[in-house]
Write an enzyme that holds these catalytic residues in place. Structure first.
Site, mmCIF file in Angstrom:
data_model
loop_
_atom_site.group_PDB
_atom_site.id
_atom_site.type_symbol
_atom_site.label_atom_id
_atom_site.label_comp_id
_atom_site.label_asym_id
_atom_site.label_seq_id
_atom_site.Cartn_x
_atom_site.Cartn_y
_atom_site.Cartn_z
ATOM 1 N N ARG A 134 47.088 -29.560 97.422
ATOM 2 C CA ARG A 134 45.818 -29.087 96.868
ATOM 3 C C ARG A 134 45.843 -27.562 96.791
ATOM 4 O O ARG A 134 45.854 -26.893 97.833
ATOM 5 C CB ARG A 134 44.631 -29.517 97.758
ATOM 6 C CG ARG A 134 44.532 -31.017 97.995
ATOM 7 C CD ARG A 134 43.859 -31.759 96.854
ATOM 8 N NE ARG A 134 44.133 -33.198 96.921
ATOM 9 C CZ ARG A 134 43.343 -34.094 97.538
ATOM 10 N NH1 ARG A 134 42.242 -33.703 98.141
ATOM 11 N NH2 ARG A 134 43.661 -35.384 97.537
ATOM 12 N N GLU A 141 43.793 -25.381 96.565
ATOM 13 C CA GLU A 141 42.410 -24.961 96.746
ATOM 14 C C GLU A 141 42.388 -23.755 97.664
ATOM 15 O O GLU A 141 42.967 -23.781 98.746
ATOM 16 C CB GLU A 141 41.679 -26.117 97.444
ATOM 17 C CG GLU A 141 40.343 -26.461 96.872
ATOM 18 C CD GLU A 141 39.771 -27.680 97.588
ATOM 19 O OE1 GLU A 141 38.609 -27.626 97.980
ATOM 20 O OE2 GLU A 141 40.528 -28.677 97.778
ATOM 21 N N ARG A 178 39.278 -27.357 108.237
ATOM 22 C CA ARG A 178 39.748 -28.708 107.910
ATOM 23 C C ARG A 178 40.476 -28.826 106.581
ATOM 24 O O ARG A 178 40.737 -29.931 106.124
ATOM 25 C CB ARG A 178 38.577 -29.694 107.959
ATOM 26 C CG ARG A 178 37.493 -29.393 106.942
ATOM 27 C CD ARG A 178 36.427 -30.482 107.010
ATOM 28 N NE ARG A 178 35.530 -30.382 105.874
ATOM 29 C CZ ARG A 178 34.675 -31.333 105.518
ATOM 30 N NH1 ARG A 178 34.612 -32.445 106.208
ATOM 31 N NH2 ARG A 178 33.899 -31.181 104.482
ATOM 32 N N HIS A 179 40.791 -27.713 105.951
ATOM 33 C CA HIS A 179 41.529 -27.762 104.694
ATOM 34 C C HIS A 179 42.951 -27.236 104.848
ATOM 35 O O HIS A 179 43.174 -26.195 105.449
ATOM 36 C CB HIS A 179 40.810 -26.941 103.621
ATOM 37 C CG HIS A 179 39.599 -27.626 103.073
ATOM 38 N ND1 HIS A 179 38.349 -27.452 103.618
ATOM 39 C CD2 HIS A 179 39.452 -28.503 102.049
ATOM 40 C CE1 HIS A 179 37.460 -28.191 102.947
ATOM 41 N NE2 HIS A 179 38.108 -28.846 101.985
ATOM 42 N N GLU A 208 34.556 -36.264 107.124
ATOM 43 C CA GLU A 208 35.152 -37.208 106.193
ATOM 44 C C GLU A 208 36.660 -37.308 106.433
ATOM 45 O O GLU A 208 37.352 -36.302 106.535
ATOM 46 C CB GLU A 208 34.892 -36.723 104.761
ATOM 47 C CG GLU A 208 35.399 -37.641 103.680
ATOM 48 C CD GLU A 208 36.403 -36.953 102.793
ATOM 49 O OE1 GLU A 208 36.110 -35.879 102.262
ATOM 50 O OE2 GLU A 208 37.517 -37.501 102.654
ATOM 51 N N SER A 242 38.207 -40.958 101.307
ATOM 52 C CA SER A 242 37.359 -41.090 100.146
ATOM 53 C C SER A 242 37.981 -42.196 99.310
ATOM 54 O O SER A 242 39.195 -42.226 99.129
ATOM 55 C CB SER A 242 37.347 -39.761 99.401
ATOM 56 O OG SER A 242 36.263 -39.731 98.521
ATOM 57 N N ARG A 277 43.585 -34.979 109.711
ATOM 58 C CA ARG A 277 42.176 -35.080 110.099
ATOM 59 C C ARG A 277 41.949 -36.222 111.078
ATOM 60 O O ARG A 277 41.154 -36.105 112.011
ATOM 61 C CB ARG A 277 41.303 -35.295 108.862
ATOM 62 C CG ARG A 277 41.132 -34.040 108.047
ATOM 63 C CD ARG A 277 39.993 -34.211 107.048
ATOM 64 N NE ARG A 277 39.949 -33.070 106.146
ATOM 65 C CZ ARG A 277 39.100 -32.955 105.126
ATOM 66 N NH1 ARG A 277 38.238 -33.939 104.897
ATOM 67 N NH2 ARG A 277 39.113 -31.898 104.353
#
Lengths: 535, 535
Positions: free
Chosen positions: B307, B309, B315-316, B458, B461, B509
């Site tokens: 990712r 991002e 948590r990323h 989370e 998903s 996670r």
């Protein structure tokens, strides 16, 4: 919702009523949806489909369903798997979900072959008590590869049905629900895709070339051959891990995006990483070794490795799955070789014992000899291999690397002499191995390194690694490697490092060679090579 | 080779002779090597080390060894693991390989703490029968983190040794061989690295900040906490796979280099691929779905997802390990939710039952409540969650997505009401989910999609996917997605596709939240984020 209304036979009236109510509800929902979406053109397919059943009388005809998990949940409608349709089920009324493999209408009858995974069964619709004329017509018009639910009675047959996997029974169909329709024109025919190569030529029938297969992989993967290959491959991974976990290994996860190209920088893919550049890992080796330096002692990982090599051969991929092992040993790197060869033997045995059906299925299309191996595994020294090759007429130097043809020839010589398709070649010349390879303490021309072979092709390359920062520095300098670029690697060994060895196995090669296949693209679900990036 | 000469006590003379012969041999080998390498500066460290033992008399002193797998193989010198040093071994003469955790000299004595993985034992050298003065001095000068073999007698102790994992015994050392020396200056101290955060502040002792840990991960991973975290993580993967294989799932391998960015093109890393560009897969979803369309029915994969991002949160990560599931269902996507939640429950139970030592070890440094879960797993609808949040004073719209603080708050409310740290939130608003999400047949505002949460964060998903090419096209258009770019994706569903659902779990996670840790970098061996690409 409509789906639940179309179930019990003899309840047509109730159904008609509830259907009306549902239609009303649905129209309202449809209106609301349209309003909400403010796009007049977007009529939900779900609703269209549900309001367009092919017929109104369930018992006697077919029906199109769209499974969007409306509240209907049929606990009383268990599905029987095709592979479980045997004479023990004769005269039972059952439900089956399967694809239409082939369909053939003949007067008032329609013969279907239904397929689920590797298994097929014949199904018959005949105008009469069970099916109306319309239903037979409906069935005859269904496109191949569509997924259907059929309600049918299982019937024993007098004569074995040779063309199906379930040879002793057929289904007498009473109802058909269409779960998902296939387009009529298929990019390839499954019958063609499983035909042995020679056979097609002789009989003037089509076979499917590799690019067509790979371009339409979703369909090609449905063949009995593909189903078997990838189920067996799943087994290879499982056996690999289970064996190692039993031996006390720990599974690790290593990063694929790395900051520096560890092995000199050739054949590495570059990634843009925010405002800088990074690389894709060519192997998890550095990270495996760091885990050894961090006292995990025995580690393995299963993951993608990337090689930006412009090799268009039957056995090279730009992305493949590495089964990697690294292990601290007590006294001698042969302890590690023994662990790896035992793992391979456990894999071979597991495949032989648990995947015989898959092996036989693949053999029908691609015949090959059963894979042979010895216990303990044969270990030859490089010197001996050179001697064997020379005896067979090959001219080569002591410290020369093996060419691919010589590897294959050696495989044949070893098979003749020792009757094994699997062996280890130990003590490679130091000159042909990477800088981090531990030199042989007894002969500076050789090294503590090894390859492993299946049917004459390399599946693993490994070595005892230099675990001393000073020697590693010297070896890197000897190879002309820029020390600055491998500083992090060398520094890993400065705070105490146990002696260790390891190796990396190519998963696709193991599957290919175990099954006696001839192209690694057959054992990669979605292969990547210099010319292929899709699907 | 020299190593084999230094073993039996009382054979000094023979050793001296054979040593001479060996030295001669070695010198010759050295010459040959030099000639061959034509680099006068490159004297092999191996040879240097072997010709520079710290002392000549093995019995009484220390010795430096370099393990390059010379022919010496000591079948009679079995190594006992530190964790197996218990009172049952009292008075036995044994060999142990371990690191020097701490070392403290005191007059004629030297106390060592030896460490292997999570386990420690005290070792004592005293001038007298067993050890010479030189040997004690030698031992006292060994650097922390060096790896040594010791021959010792196991002795029961009167008073428990609270500072070691092996509290009931100590070792009386007779010989020390150094396997690998650490540099004297360590970039971080292991005692500091396991200190609970508060404790350091109070007592004025150092703790180690996260960047220092990660920069020196090879050492940080040696702490009892890290050893436990990653052994437990290995268990998560194993439990995940074993559970799914028992349920009839097939493991698949999906490509990480892809030709088109499937989810709209944002947050994707670009790779140069020969003369063209490619991308790193943000998820294996398309490939999992293709396998479903190819009749594998139930598939899973474990592999890296990428990712791009620019999120710098606790948590990323830009690269993490996805535990992915996809499954064809018979009638309702809740069949898939049930399979996934059952898999999670099997993981939680397995961790609780098999990794209690690891959980306790991590808790010493990072205290947390035991992880709670229900059977069957709690499933709430999105609407209910919104109602709970509103009751707690949160203002939010029906179709608004959950913010991270609201997710956490919801986690606390759910824990209070239902006493569980794990639950499923079902039926998300359609508007906040990707285009391929199946709309709810009963309410067009909602969808057949779900998230799963651990301790209010989370971890998964997922959704029922649209399996109909026409509806998928409409949904993509509705989202303003360029149809040309997702053509291959949509085409996968044109030849019959079973209804299916799935989801992706973030491994790091799960480990973080199960253990009650607060940063995902603690559960990634070599984390990648926008600011970190090394080691």
């Amino acid at each position: 919702c409509v789906v639940s209304s179309c179930f019990r036979a003899g309840e047509e009236e109730q159904q008609a009523q509830s259907k009306k109510a549902l239609k009303k509800q649905q129209k309202e929902a449809e209106k609301a949806a349209k309003k909400a979406e403010k796009q007049a053109k977007l009529v939900s397919v779900r609703q269209e489909t549900q309001t367009l059943p092919m017929a109104h009388h369930c018992r006697m005809e077919g029906f199109l369903l769209f499974y969007n998990s409306c509240d209907y949940k049929s606990a009383d409608r268990a599905l029987v798997r095709v592979q479980d349709l045997t004479p023990e089920k004769a005269e039972q009324q059952i439900w089956v979900r399967a694809r239409i493999h082939t369909s053939r209408a003949k007067g008032k009858q329609c013969f279907l072959v239904l397929r689920h995974q590797q298994f097929t069964v014949q199904a018959l619709l005949a105008v009469g008590d069970c099916a109306s004329k319309q239903m037979v017509k409906f069935a005859a018009n269904l496109t191949k590869e569509s997924i259907i639910d059929v309600e049918a009675v299982v019937k024993k047959v007098e004569q074995k049905i040779e063309s199906c996997s379930q040879q002793d029974v057929e289904l007498h169909v009473e109802r058909i629900f269409v779960i998902s329709q296939s387009e009529a024109r298929l990019p390839l025919q499954l019958e063609d895709a499983v035909r042995p190569e020679g056979e097609g030529d002789e009989e003037g029938r089509a076979t499917v070339n590799q690019d067509t297969r790979l371009d339409n992989r979703v369909i090609d993967l449905r063949t009995t051959t593909s189903q078997s290959i990838f189920r067996l491959q799943s087994g290879v991974c499982q056996l690999f891990r289970d064996t190692l976990i039993n031996k006390g290994f720990v599974e690790i996860q290593t990063p694929k995006i790395i900051s520096a190209a560890s092995e000199g920088g050739a054949n590495v893919f570059t990634v843009s990483y925010f405002k800088t550049s990074a690389y894709l890992a060519q192997s998890p080796q550095l990270y495996k070794q760091m885990c050894i330096c961090a006292d995990f002692d025995k580690v393995f990982c299963v993951g993608p490795v990337f090689r930006a090599e412009d090799s268009n051969t039957h056995r090279h991929l730009t992305e493949f799955v590495g089964l990697d092992i690294e292990m601290a040993f007590n006294y001698h790197y042969h302890e590690v070789i023994d662990s790896i060869t035992d793992t391979m033997v456990q894999i071979f045995k597991g495949l032989r014992d648990r995947f015989q059906t898959e092996i036989q299925t693949v053999n029908k299309q691609y015949p090959s000899e059963p894979f042979k191996f010895l216990e303990p595994t044969l270990r030859l020294e490089y010197k001996e291999a050179v001697a064997m090759l020379r005896a067979a007429g090959v001219e080569m130097g002591d410290e020369e690397d093996l060419s691919t043809p010589n590897e294959k020839l050696l495989g044949r010589l070893v098979k003749e002499k020792y009757d094994t398709d699997f062996y280890v070649l130990d003590k490679y010349p130091l000159a042909v191995r990477p800088f981090y390879t531990m030199p042989d303490p007894n002969n500076p021309k050789y090294s503590n390194s090894y390859d492993m072979f299946m049917r004459g092709e390399e599946i693993l390359s490994g070595a005892q690694r230099v675990h001393d920062a000073q020697l590693l520095t010297e070896r890197a300098m000897h190879h002309g490697i820029d020390l600055e670029k491998i500083k992090a690697y060398i520094d890993s060994f400065r705070y105490g490092a146990p002696p260790h060895a390891g190796g990396g196995i190519g998963l696709e090669r193991v599957t290919m060679l175990y099954l006696g296949l001839h192209n690694v693209r057959q054992t990669s679900m979605f292969p990547r090579d210099p010319k292929r990036l899709t699907p």
